[in-house]
Design an enzyme around this catalytic site. Structure first.
Site, PDB file in Angstrom:
ATOM      1  N   LYS A   1       0.812  -1.203   0.053  1.00 16.58           N
ATOM      2  CA  LYS A   1      -0.008  -0.042  -0.031  1.00 16.58           C
ATOM      3  C   LYS A   1       0.882   1.187   0.018  1.00 16.58           C
ATOM      4  O   LYS A   1       0.605   2.214  -0.822  1.00 16.58           O
ATOM      5  CB  LYS A   1      -0.967  -0.043   1.391  1.00 16.58           C
ATOM      6  CG  LYS A   1      -2.245   0.850   1.007  1.00 16.58           C
ATOM      7  CD  LYS A   1      -2.972   0.689   2.421  1.00 16.58           C
ATOM      8  CE  LYS A   1      -3.939  -0.518   2.440  1.00 16.58           C
ATOM      9  NZ  LYS A   1      -4.396  -0.924   3.759  1.00 16.58           N
TER      10      LYS A   1
ATOM     11  N   CYS B   1       8.740 -38.817 -14.785  1.00 20.11           N
ATOM     12  CA  CYS B   1       7.454 -39.284 -14.945  1.00 20.11           C
ATOM     13  C   CYS B   1       6.721 -39.629 -13.544  1.00 20.11           C
ATOM     14  O   CYS B   1       5.822 -40.139 -13.486  1.00 20.11           O
ATOM     15  CB  CYS B   1       7.258 -40.544 -15.563  1.00 20.11           C
ATOM     16  SG  CYS B   1       8.393 -41.879 -14.728  1.00 20.11           S
TER      17      CYS B   1
ATOM     18  N   ARG C   1      -3.430  -1.275  -6.408  1.00 20.04           N
ATOM     19  CA  ARG C   1      -2.566  -2.358  -6.642  1.00 20.04           C
ATOM     20  C   ARG C   1      -3.098  -3.206  -7.708  1.00 20.04           C
ATOM     21  O   ARG C   1      -4.164  -3.017  -8.279  1.00 20.04           O
ATOM     22  CB  ARG C   1      -2.906  -3.212  -5.269  1.00 20.04           C
ATOM     23  CG  ARG C   1      -4.448  -3.660  -4.694  1.00 20.04           C
ATOM     24  CD  ARG C   1      -4.460  -4.675  -3.651  1.00 20.04           C
ATOM     25  NE  ARG C   1      -5.863  -4.535  -3.384  1.00 20.04           N
ATOM     26  CZ  ARG C   1      -6.223  -4.895  -2.262  1.00 20.04           C
ATOM     27  NH1 ARG C   1      -5.532  -4.649  -1.198  1.00 20.04           N
ATOM     28  NH2 ARG C   1      -7.387  -4.824  -1.939  1.00 20.04           N
TER      29      ARG C   1
ATOM     30  N   ARG D   1      -2.942   3.295   8.582  1.00 20.08           N
ATOM     31  CA  ARG D   1      -3.261   2.046   7.790  1.00 20.08           C
ATOM     32  C   ARG D   1      -2.361   0.970   7.633  1.00 20.08           C
ATOM     33  O   ARG D   1      -1.019   1.372   7.522  1.00 20.08           O
ATOM     34  CB  ARG D   1      -3.637   2.481   6.424  1.00 20.08           C
ATOM     35  CG  ARG D   1      -4.448   3.780   6.148  1.00 20.08           C
ATOM     36  CD  ARG D   1      -4.689   4.304   4.732  1.00 20.08           C
ATOM     37  NE  ARG D   1      -5.185   3.367   4.018  1.00 20.08           N
ATOM     38  CZ  ARG D   1      -5.147   3.474   2.650  1.00 20.08           C
ATOM     39  NH1 ARG D   1      -4.490   4.615   2.068  1.00 20.08           N
ATOM     40  NH2 ARG D   1      -5.715   2.941   1.895  1.00 20.08           N
TER      41      ARG D   1
ATOM     42  N   GLY E   1      -8.316  -7.719   4.400  1.00 18.88           N
ATOM     43  CA  GLY E   1      -9.267  -8.154   5.867  1.00 18.88           C
ATOM     44  C   GLY E   1      -8.340  -8.357   7.062  1.00 18.88           C
ATOM     45  O   GLY E   1      -9.263  -8.826   7.843  1.00 18.88           O
TER      46      GLY E   1
ATOM     47  N   TYR F   1      11.838 -33.745 -21.197  1.00 22.65           N
ATOM     48  CA  TYR F   1      10.218 -33.791 -21.241  1.00 22.65           C
ATOM     49  C   TYR F   1       9.849 -33.977 -19.829  1.00 22.65           C
ATOM     50  O   TYR F   1      10.465 -34.570 -18.946  1.00 22.65           O
ATOM     51  CB  TYR F   1       9.488 -34.568 -22.308  1.00 22.65           C
ATOM     52  CG  TYR F   1       9.725 -36.282 -21.888  1.00 22.65           C
ATOM     53  CD1 TYR F   1       9.040 -36.823 -21.010  1.00 22.65           C
ATOM     54  CD2 TYR F   1      10.914 -36.726 -22.378  1.00 22.65           C
ATOM     55  CE1 TYR F   1       9.253 -38.214 -20.531  1.00 22.65           C
ATOM     56  CE2 TYR F   1      11.065 -38.218 -22.044  1.00 22.65           C
ATOM     57  CZ  TYR F   1      10.178 -38.914 -21.044  1.00 22.65           C
ATOM     58  OH  TYR F   1      10.359 -40.086 -20.686  1.00 22.65           O
TER      59      TYR F   1
ATOM     60  N   HIS G   1     -16.069  -9.924   1.280  1.00 25.29           N
ATOM     61  CA  HIS G   1     -15.187 -10.810   1.607  1.00 25.29           C
ATOM     62  C   HIS G   1     -15.310 -12.207   0.965  1.00 25.29           C
ATOM     63  O   HIS G   1     -14.360 -12.928   0.292  1.00 25.29           O
ATOM     64  CB  HIS G   1     -15.100 -11.048   3.124  1.00 25.29           C
ATOM     65  CG  HIS G   1     -14.028 -12.003   3.584  1.00 25.29           C
ATOM     66  ND1 HIS G   1     -14.198 -13.388   3.776  1.00 25.29           N
ATOM     67  CD2 HIS G   1     -12.873 -11.934   3.937  1.00 25.29           C
ATOM     68  CE1 HIS G   1     -13.285 -13.995   4.302  1.00 25.29           C
ATOM     69  NE2 HIS G   1     -12.185 -13.146   4.408  1.00 25.29           N
TER      70      HIS G   1
ATOM     71  N   MET H   1      -5.684  -6.969   8.479  1.00 21.34           N
ATOM     72  CA  MET H   1      -5.169  -6.078   9.320  1.00 21.34           C
ATOM     73  C   MET H   1      -6.228  -4.863   9.477  1.00 21.34           C
ATOM     74  O   MET H   1      -6.997  -4.659   8.660  1.00 21.34           O
ATOM     75  CB  MET H   1      -3.944  -5.378   8.795  1.00 21.34           C
ATOM     76  CG  MET H   1      -2.801  -6.599   8.388  1.00 21.34           C
ATOM     77  SD  MET H   1      -2.146  -7.294   9.772  1.00 21.34           S
ATOM     78  CE  MET H   1      -1.081  -6.239  10.232  1.00 21.34           C
TER      79      MET H   1
ATOM     80  N   SER I   1      14.253 -42.109 -17.592  1.00 25.62           N
ATOM     81  CA  SER I   1      13.009 -41.563 -17.126  1.00 25.62           C
ATOM     82  C   SER I   1      12.964 -41.408 -15.706  1.00 25.62           C
ATOM     83  O   SER I   1      13.099 -42.450 -15.231  1.00 25.62           O
ATOM     84  CB  SER I   1      11.668 -42.030 -17.671  1.00 25.62           C
ATOM     85  OG  SER I   1      10.528 -41.224 -17.106  1.00 25.62           O
TER      86      SER I   1
HETATM   87  P1  ADP Z   1      -7.710  -2.209   3.690  1.00 28.07           P
HETATM   88  O1  ADP Z   1      -6.262  -2.738   3.604  1.00 28.07           O
HETATM   89  O2  ADP Z   1      -8.512  -2.993   4.361  1.00 28.07           O
HETATM   90  O3  ADP Z   1      -8.127  -1.924   2.269  1.00 28.07           O
HETATM   91  P2  ADP Z   1      -7.196   0.566   4.065  1.00 28.07           P
HETATM   92  O4  ADP Z   1      -6.071   1.134   4.643  1.00 28.07           O
HETATM   93  O5  ADP Z   1      -7.176   0.616   2.398  1.00 28.07           O
HETATM   94  O6  ADP Z   1      -7.602  -0.829   4.734  1.00 28.07           O
HETATM   95  O7  ADP Z   1      -8.378   1.609   4.306  1.00 28.07           O
HETATM   96  C1  ADP Z   1      -9.720   1.094   4.830  1.00 28.07           C
HETATM   97  C2  ADP Z   1     -10.642   2.020   4.258  1.00 28.07           C
HETATM   98  O8  ADP Z   1     -10.465   3.453   4.594  1.00 28.07           O
HETATM   99  C3  ADP Z   1     -10.708   2.034   2.780  1.00 28.07           C
HETATM  100  O9  ADP Z   1     -12.075   2.090   2.048  1.00 28.07           O
HETATM  101  C4  ADP Z   1      -9.841   3.199   2.369  1.00 28.07           C
HETATM  102  O10 ADP Z   1     -10.317   3.804   1.107  1.00 28.07           O
HETATM  103  C5  ADP Z   1     -10.406   4.241   3.609  1.00 28.07           C
HETATM  104  N1  ADP Z   1      -9.413   5.172   3.764  1.00 28.07           N
HETATM  105  C6  ADP Z   1      -8.029   4.868   4.052  1.00 28.07           C
HETATM  106  N2  ADP Z   1      -7.294   5.915   4.489  1.00 28.07           N
HETATM  107  C7  ADP Z   1      -8.013   7.258   4.082  1.00 28.07           C
HETATM  108  C8  ADP Z   1      -7.991   8.448   3.970  1.00 28.07           C
HETATM  109  N3  ADP Z   1      -6.543   9.088   4.222  1.00 28.07           N
HETATM  110  N4  ADP Z   1      -8.775   9.003   3.744  1.00 28.07           N
HETATM  111  C9  ADP Z   1     -10.319   8.748   3.552  1.00 28.07           C
HETATM  112  N5  ADP Z   1     -10.293   7.324   3.525  1.00 28.07           N
HETATM  113  C10 ADP Z   1      -9.538   6.557   3.863  1.00 28.07           C
HETATM  114 MG    MG Z   2      -7.751  -0.725   1.182  1.00 25.69          MG
HETATM  115 MG    MG Z   3      -9.977  -3.801   5.938  1.00 32.23          MG
END
Ligand code: ADP
Ligand code: MG
Ligand code: MG
Length: 893
Positions: free
Chosen positions: A26, A844, A352, A96, A105, A864, A468, A107, A777
């Site tokens: 990220k 094989c 990503r 984050r 989901g 092969y 999820h 962290m 083989s």
């Molecule tokens: P995940 O890895 O679970 O996607 P994120 O760190 O991307 O977690 O963030 C979770 C949510 O919070 C996402 O929807 C993201 O867009 C939002 N978010 C993260 N940082 C900001 C920010 N600086 N301003 C507004 N929304 C944010």
């Molecule tokens: Mg995210």
């Molecule tokens: Mg999340």
């Protein structure tokens, strides 16, 4: 001084996409986007090493880290013109997590950090929106309490539901400023009651608490399980991103959303995603309100009445579309992005490489070659070989009537049938009993992952295409129908309620992850067709790869399937399997139990025509392609009659006393059959068996050559050779029969005699054995057994323990042991080619269909690989990737 913190924002960044190891996925991509001049809220990234330091120093931060973070925040303040903790003009932050590879989901993220009873006023005043400020504050308290203080988020949801009901509102968006303020008060009181101290008001305390919590979440149970499932090492640690907040919850001109730059399910080149007006963070994926479409086209298709982003916010949409295109060109790949619109202004929050189905991966790769974005080799490299399994998923036969009992979103393709279970635990225990299940949940969470693994498919009644369940099922390649709103799970009574039906645990349903339908009972399925993009990728792979791909096939059915999957010959035909079928086992028993050669020859005479017709059929299916036939190999006891009934039957057929036969059976008993009278030892004890097999092979080769007009070059493989003299003896028998049959048939055919290398002695003496053997083989199943001294059939008793205790990483019977067994293969290949430079080398064993083992084979220079029919496409692709990898290495050397 060590640099723990990297900053980004306002068109500048200290890192970039190449710094994933340090900054996490990220952080590296936020920096990359900022560096490209895209609108990214300014921020900083604490490197993943700080997380490792945290764990090696009793959960303390490195000394210099704190000052560096505060300096970084100073930079954010300068760019935004706001001050962290300032009562009048507060800067709010998001904290984050972000590891090297994305852990969806796993962290937790804290938004709106820096709010307290004072700064909330400043926020309200600045935005001229009280409601927004209190909405943000209550969100912050909820998230912070959950992630940092460890309070269950359900307590907050309950309070919220109660209060909403009390105020007579259906949606969060209906709540007024005063009502949110009221909720905040209740939250804070509850926290103080629960924890015995008030919710932290000091922004500095909040900040360090949140950073510590992100580090700590690296070790939470969900993250640990996810790492185990995906082989992510613990020492990677997670980076932490601290970033200025932007607000999607600032009224009707604000919004937040997620998008894929192409359709992750089909691969179609179209913007694909959802957004929510006046919302923040995870509201979109949480399924609180139904999200709206991004494009008008998608809205029309879905039939939603609410306008698409394209209509509602045309300017922001145009900018967003342009950014998506730019990102695709820049990364040369389909992107999965998060964005927020604050009062009409677009902000990018994440990008990503997007996860996709195999079908989509194929289409995107093929399209991107056509668009000139990537090369053919790159397209081939991008497809995960094991994911081809997904394409082999069956679909529901369109000609049959469907009894639809519900429908939802087509979240992950393919169809699956199974018994209903409502919990992950039930799914796992059913799987252990060999039953097939569909996991039915309201929605799934990371705690359900092991249950999803055990299930044939997943059905949820809530959540969207990015929920999820949908994301994880696509990753696993299992069918999923998500958000089946017409169905209801009555958890308490263990029932699934659909249109006009009520089903209970154990009832059979079928889900169609391609249409989103849920059907009652079992439904006829169709096997997939392997054409279109799949065929294109395969054609490119075939053009590139150096090794050929053969199949292990014992029956005409196997051989035909393998041909349709692109096999270029048979690398292993196990003749013993032909003797187990139907009546043949009786004749085989007569042969083994015969008291003398005459008796044996009588039985063999009956077997000869059967073998000959088997081989003739295999040769004509393979139409001139090489076919390797292995002489009889199994331990004798596998053929012996066991029950009294069987003994009586065989005795009658042979005109023997059952008692005498019983004694003969006892005499043939072996203490350790795996190391007993098998392989070439059988052919040496009873050369008439090898004679019969060789005759069947040569007669069949002549017949097939006459029938198809293609020359057939049989390759006869002598198993379990350890000594050159063993091979010499058996080869003598084969050559004798060959000249006899050719004389009789008045037709010259060429043939090869070679051996399996499956004993360490054979590998070491390969240069001597190669004087007699025309090909090798590698039989890596036995070679693994004999090198480790571990019986494959008994290894399951201790291999899992070995893995759990870290004694070995991978099961050597599944993934080749490069260091030991691999070294023997290397030695044998080298020494064999010393003697016979143009000798054909292949593999094989089971490993011939395992991608990492195939890379090893390329490395050693085998000609092969041979694998089971269904793995042939996987092997073709893996072999191509191995060649591309070698070429790239050679270019860099
Ligand atoms: P995940 O890895 O679970 O996607 P994120 O760190 O991307 O977690 O963030 C979770 C949510 O919070 C996402 O929807 C993201 O867009 C939002 N978010 C993260 N940082 C900001 C920010 N600086 N301003 C507004 N929304 C944010
Ligand atoms: Mg995210
Ligand atoms: Mg999340």
């Amino acid at each position: 001084m060590e640099k723990w913190v990297y900053t980004f924002g306002a068109g500048l960044a200290e890192g970039g996409a190449g710094d994933v190891e340090k900054l996490g996925g990220k952080g590296a991509n936020l920096a990359e986007m900022a560096g490209l001049g895209l609108p990214v809220p300014p921020g900083l990234t604490i490197i993943a090493d700080a997380c490792t330091h945290f764990y090696t120093h009793q959960r303390n931060f490195p000394d210099e880290m704190k000052t560096q973070v505060l300096d970084g925040i100073g930079g954010i303040e300068a760019i935004t013109g706001r001050t962290f903790g300032d009562a009048r003009n507060p800067l709010l932050l998001s904290v984050r997590s972000g590891a090297r590879s994305s852990m969806p989901g796993m962290m937790d993220t804290v938004l709106n950090l820096g709010l307290n009873d004072e700064t909330v006023q400043g926020l309200a005043h600045n935005a001229e929106d009280d409601r927004f400020a209190w909405d943000s504050y209550r969100r912050f308290i909820q998230m912070y309490s959950d992630v940092v203080l460890g309070l269950d988020h359900e307590i907050f949801e309950e309070i919220l539901d109660d209060e909403k009901a009390r105020f007579g509102h259906e949606f969060d968006t209906d709540m007024t400023a005063a009502e949110w303020q009221h909720v905040t008060r209740i939250y804070k009181q509850m926290i103080e009651d629960e924890l015995g101290e008030p919710f932290p008001q000091d922004p500095q305390v909040q900040l360090w608490g949140a950073i510590g919590a992100v580090f700590s979440s690296w070790m939470n149970a969900r993250a640990v399980t996810y790492r185990q499932l995906h082989n992510i090492p613990v020492h990677w640690g997670t980076a932490v991103n601290v970033q200025a907040m932007v607000f999607g919850n600032l009224g009707s001109t604000s919004a937040t959303g997620v998008a894929f730059t192409r359709n992750p399910s089909t691969g179609e080149k179209e913007l694909y995603g959802e957004f929510l007006v006046n919302a923040q963070g995870e509201d979109v994926v949480a399924g609180i309100r139904t999200p709206q479409s991004l494009t008008e086209a998608a809205r029309l298709e879905s039939g939603y009445d609410k306008p698409a982003m394209e209509k509602l916010m045309p300017e922001a949409f145009a900018e967003f579309l342009a950014i998506c295109n730019r990102l695709e060109t820049h990364y040369q790949d389909m992107q999965d992005v998060e964005f927020t619109i604050e009062r009409g202004k677009l902000w990018m929050l994440q990008t990503r490489s997007g996860k996709r189905t195999t079908k989509a991966a194929m289409k995107i790769a093929v399209d991107m070659v056509a668009e000139g974005l990537i090369s053919e080799d790159e397209a081939v490299s991008r497809i995960e070989p094991s994911s081809l399994d997904q394409l082999l998923h069956p679909t529901i036969d369109p000609r049959v009537a469907r009894e639809v009992i519900g429908s939802g979103l087509p979240a992950s393709p393919g169809a699956a049938t199974g018994e209903i279970v409502f919990t992950a635990e039930d799914a796992v225990s059913a799987k252990e009993e060999g039953r097939k299940v569909i996991l039915v949940r309201m929605e799934t969470s990371p705690e359900d992952i092991h249950g999803m693994h055990a299930a044939e498919g997943v059905l949820t009644t809530r959540g969207g295409m990015t929920s999820h369940a949908a994301v994880v099922a696509r990753g696993m390649g299992i069918p999923c129908v998500a958000g089946a709103g017409t169905m209801r799970v009555d958890f308490r009574n263990g029932a699934l309620i659909g249109v006009g039906v009520q089903l209970k645990k154990g009832d059979i349903i079928t889900i169609d992850g391609s249409s989103g339908q849920v059907l009652k009972g079992t439904v006829p399925m169709l096997q997939p067709e392997l054409s279109g993009d799949f065929a294109q990728i395969m054609a490119w792979a075939d053009k590139t790869r150096r090794m050929t791909v053969r199949t292990n096939a014992d029956t005409p059915g196997d051989a035909r399937a393998a041909r349709s999957f692109g096999a270029e010959g048979i690398g292993l035909c196990r003749t013993e399997h032909m003797f187990f079928e139907g009546e043949r086992i009786h004749v085989m028993r007569e042969m083994i139990l015969a008291e003398d050669e005459t008796g044996r020859r009588a039985a063999l005479d009956k077997l000869l025509p059967m073998q000959r017709s088997d081989f003739t059929e295999l040769f004509s299916i393979m139409h001139g392609l090489p076919v390797t036939i292995r002489l009889l190999d199994p331990p004798l006891h596998e053929f012996l009659p066991k029950t009294e009934e069987e003994i009586a039957e065989v005795a009658a057929a042979m005109g023997m006393e059952p008692r005498a036969l019983s004694q003969r059976v006892d005499a043939l008993h072996e203490f350790n059959p795996m190391l007993g009278h098998r392989g070439c030892r059988l052919a040496i004890s009873y050369p008439e068996i090898a004679e019969m097999q060789a005759r069947a092979i040569f007669e069949a080769a002549i017949a097939a050559a006459l029938e198809t007009g293609e020359p057939v070059v049989p390759e006869i493989m002598v198993p379990l050779v350890g000594l050159r003299s063993e091979l010499d003896y058996v080869k003598g028998v084969i050559d004798g029969v060959a000249s006899e049959v050719m004389r009789e048939g008045a037709l010259e055919i060429s043939y090869l005699v070679g051996t399996m290398i499956e004993l360490p002695r054979a590998a070491i003496r390969a240069h001597v054995i190669a004087e007699a053997a025309e090909f090798f083989s590698f039989g890596t199943n036995d070679l693994t057994q004999t090198t480790f001294g571990m019986s494959r059939d008994d290894a399951s008793a201790f291999i899992p323990t070995y893995q759990k205790k870290g004694i070995i990483e991978r099961d050597p019977f599944i993934s080749l042991d490069f260091d030991g067994v691999g070294e023997l293969i290397r030695i044998a290949a080298e020494r064999g080619r010393q003697t016979r430079p143009d000798m054909k080398l292949g593999i094989c064993g089971e490993h011939g269909g395992d991608p990492t083992s195939i890379h090893f084979c390329e490395d050693v220079g085998l000609d092969y690989v041979s694998c089971s029919p269904f793995r042939v496409p996987i092997a073709r692709l893996s072999a191509a990737q191995a060649t591309i990898k070698q070429q790239r290495l050679a270019r860099h050397a």
